[in-house]
Scaffold this motif. Structure first.
Motif, PDB file in Angstrom:
ATOM      1  N   GLY A 142       0.771  -1.235   0.000  1.00 52.05           N
ATOM      2  CA  GLY A 142       0.000   0.000   0.000  1.00 52.05           C
ATOM      3  C   GLY A 142       0.805   1.289   0.000  1.00 52.05           C
ATOM      4  N   TYR A 143       2.105   1.200  -0.061  1.00 50.62           N
ATOM      5  CA  TYR A 143       2.912   2.430  -0.089  1.00 50.62           C
ATOM      6  C   TYR A 143       2.889   3.021  -1.486  1.00 50.62           C
ATOM      7  N   ILE A 144       2.586   4.317  -1.571  1.00 52.27           N
ATOM      8  CA  ILE A 144       2.575   4.984  -2.867  1.00 52.27           C
ATOM      9  C   ILE A 144       3.698   6.012  -2.981  1.00 52.27           C
ATOM     10  N   CYS A 145       4.435   6.207  -1.915  1.00 42.51           N
ATOM     11  CA  CYS A 145       5.638   7.034  -1.963  1.00 42.51           C
ATOM     12  C   CYS A 145       6.791   6.178  -1.435  1.00 42.51           C
ATOM     13  N   ILE A 146       7.686   5.819  -2.337  1.00 41.34           N
ATOM     14  CA  ILE A 146       8.818   4.982  -1.971  1.00 41.34           C
ATOM     15  C   ILE A 146      10.098   5.765  -2.229  1.00 41.34           C
ATOM     16  N   ILE A 147      10.929   5.816  -1.216  1.00 44.28           N
ATOM     17  CA  ILE A 147      12.225   6.469  -1.346  1.00 44.28           C
ATOM     18  C   ILE A 147      13.270   5.366  -1.460  1.00 44.28           C
ATOM     19  N   VAL A 148      13.986   5.365  -2.565  1.00 48.43           N
ATOM     20  CA  VAL A 148      15.053   4.393  -2.772  1.00 48.43           C
ATOM     21  C   VAL A 148      16.362   5.099  -2.441  1.00 48.43           C
ATOM     22  N   ASP A 149      16.921   4.724  -1.309  1.00 42.71           N
ATOM     23  CA  ASP A 149      18.146   5.362  -0.823  1.00 42.71           C
ATOM     24  C   ASP A 149      19.349   4.633  -1.409  1.00 42.71           C
ATOM     25  N   MET A 150      19.975   5.251  -2.408  1.00 39.30           N
ATOM     26  CA  MET A 150      21.119   4.656  -3.088  1.00 39.30           C
ATOM     27  C   MET A 150      22.427   5.331  -2.685  1.00 39.30           C
TER      28      MET A 150
END
Length: 106
Positions: free
Chosen positions: A37-45
């Protein structure tokens, strides 16, 4: 890959290389977060030292799924090589690319 939440946002920390062998795990983990249900995902690279086209494909596939739900992926990218990949492919215009996790959370 470690995932945690910050309010309604999911943060996925990706370390090391994202390539042909590791991109499937990234794709799966992103799909799980979307299914949760997450619609804001932060991909920390910030700790990612290599990114190839299969890794980019995993990010684009997740973004396509999220856009249907008016969602987004924000990318934290501080290392030169990884940031350069986003710039060369013009995906820095598709993804919101940030210098720090704090900026991505704002």
């Amino acid at each position: 890959m470690n995932a945690r939440t910050d309010g309604d946002k999911a943060i996925l920390a990706v370390r090391g290389s994202v390539d042909l062998t590791t991109a499937p795990a990234l794709r799966t983990r992103l799909a799980e977060l979307i299914d949760d249900g997450y619609i804001c995902i932060i991909v920390d690279m910030a700790d990612t030292d290599f990114l190839d086209s299969t890794g980019l494909g995993a990010l684009v596939a997740a973004l396509k799924r999220l856009r249907v739900k008016d969602g987004e992926i924000r990318v934290v990218c501080t290392t030169g090589h990884v940031r350069k990949v986003f710039e060369i492919t013009s995906l820095d215009r598709v993804f919101a690319v940030h210098e720090s996790l704090e900026a991505a959370l704002a």
